[in-house]
Write an enzyme that holds these catalytic residues in place. Structure first.
Site, short mmCIF file in Angstrom:
data_model
loop_
_atom_site.label_atom_id
_atom_site.label_comp_id
_atom_site.label_asym_id
_atom_site.label_seq_id
_atom_site.Cartn_x
_atom_site.Cartn_y
_atom_site.Cartn_z
N ARG A 103 44.74 35.28 41.73
CA ARG A 103 45.56 36.48 41.60
C ARG A 103 45.38 37.19 40.26
NH1 ARG A 103 46.99 32.48 43.58
NH2 ARG A 103 47.92 32.27 45.62
N THR A 104 45.51 36.43 39.19
CA THR A 104 45.56 37.06 37.87
C THR A 104 44.22 37.70 37.52
OG1 THR A 104 47.07 35.28 37.29
CG2 THR A 104 46.27 36.64 35.49
N LYS A 129 27.00 25.39 27.97
CA LYS A 129 25.99 24.87 27.02
C LYS A 129 26.66 24.42 25.73
CE LYS A 129 22.91 28.54 28.57
NZ LYS A 129 22.37 29.81 28.09
N ARG A 132 42.34 33.43 29.81
CA ARG A 132 43.10 32.26 30.28
C ARG A 132 42.42 31.01 29.75
NH1 ARG A 132 45.16 31.16 36.38
NH2 ARG A 132 46.69 32.68 35.65
N HIS A 166 52.64 33.16 30.20
CA HIS A 166 51.88 33.93 31.19
C HIS A 166 52.63 35.26 31.29
CE1 HIS A 166 49.47 35.07 34.50
NE2 HIS A 166 49.62 34.05 35.30
#
Ligand code: CP
Length: 315
Positions: free
Chosen positions: A63-64, A91, A113, A141
């Site tokens: 969703r986000t 890496k 995030r 959030h």
């Protein structure tokens, strides 16, 4: 939008703890205008033409990430997505070097995030693009907190004085923390219930929060119920009974829903564990605004981009 002297231009969106009620109000009013754009046949305006946005996700999201991407595109920005698994992060490139690399490309905003609490705040300290926190560990959030407020206000017409019950795994929930700050600032009455092992100690010290032992007491006469996802992936063990026992004691089913007001609004940030924290009948029932939250997420994220990158309309 009414007259306001508040501007969010250049503000890093790290958590609702550092948003005033007036700033939250500005986001909610701007999101109303943005929702009209989403309903048009041609969902494209030039507000952010010439701006570039990177979404940088170290944790999974449906969703986000998608709604931030669509929000930027609907506003005419160029949006590029980086996920940990398909970038030089695999890496061994550090967070700081990744941020420097993105900054060097002339990006205006980074939506980020990360599993570490404070990662977004760190990013805001080390690079110049505006940082929007799309979730940092169990900390915050903010855009989810704002879209919850927006969804509630769309249904109830106001926020002040509403009773909200937040249920379940608060300990691991960045959504709950952003909700609590946002809802308290907008004058809502916050009630919490869940297994004792999943309720952080800070709650009982927060002003204006009522913690209940029984989920039924939190739900009684509620205007809004927000059910939280059980975050088994963040649990180290010993905090949780069985999913069947959880559903029996703490799950939101039709019988418990009947304790709330008739027009109670049911929210869940998603993804849902249906049959555990929420029954499918409640999740898809008449009181549920869970799908609407997803649509409102696009409008609220369009509002955030507009306000932090352009200052929005100041009448
Ligand atoms: N609500 C929420 O953050 O959902 P995603 O993990 O799918 O982005």
């Amino acid at each position: 939008m009414g007259k306001t002297n508040v501007s969010l231009r250049g503000k890093n969106v790290l958590g609702l703890a550092d948003f005033s009620a007036e700033e939250i109000r500005l986001v909610l009013e701007t999101a109303k205008e943005m929702k009209n754009i989403i309903h048009r046949d041609i969902k494209k305006v030039p507000t952010l033409r010439g701006k570039s946005i990177v979404t940088l996700f170290y944790e999974p999201s449906t969703r986000t990430r998608t709604s931030f991407e669509l929000a930027g595109k609907y506003l005419g920005a160029d949006v590029v997505n980086i996920t940990a698994g398909t970038s030089s992060i695999v890496k061994g490139e550090s967070l700081r070097d990744t941020l420097y690399t993105i900054e060097a490309m002339g990006v205006d905003a980074i939506v980020m995030r990360h599993k570490a609490e404070g990662a977004a705040e760190y990013a805001a300290r080390v690079v110049s693009p505006v940082i929007i926190n799309a979730g940092d560990g169990a900390h915050a959030h903010p855009s989810q907190g704002l879209l919850n407020l927006f969804t509630i206000e769309q249904h109830k017409g106001h926020l002040e004085g509403l009773k909200v019950a937040i249920l379940g795994d608060v300990l691991h929930s960045r959504v709950a923390r952003s909700d609590i700050y946002g809802m308290r600032k907008m004058g809502m009455e916050v009630h919490i219930a869940g297994p004792k092992t999943l309720l952080p100690r800070f709650l009982s010290e927060e002003p204006g929060i009522v913690v209940h032992e029984r989920i039924e007491d939190a739900i009684k006469d509620a205007d809004v119920i927000e059910v939280l996802r059980i975050q088994l992936e963040r649990m180290k063990g010993g905090l949780f009974p069985t999913t069947r026992e959880y559903a029996r004691i703490f799950g939101l089913n039709n019988e418990r829903l009947a304790l709330a007001k008739d027009d109670v609004l049911v929210l869940h940030p998603g993804p849902m564990n249906k049959g555990w924290e929420i029954s499918p009948f409640v999740a898809y029932g008449d009181n549920s605004a869970i799908q609407e939250e997803v649509q409102n997420g696009v409008a609220v994220r369009m509002a955030l981009f507009t306000l932090v990158l352009t200052g929005g309309k100041q009448e």
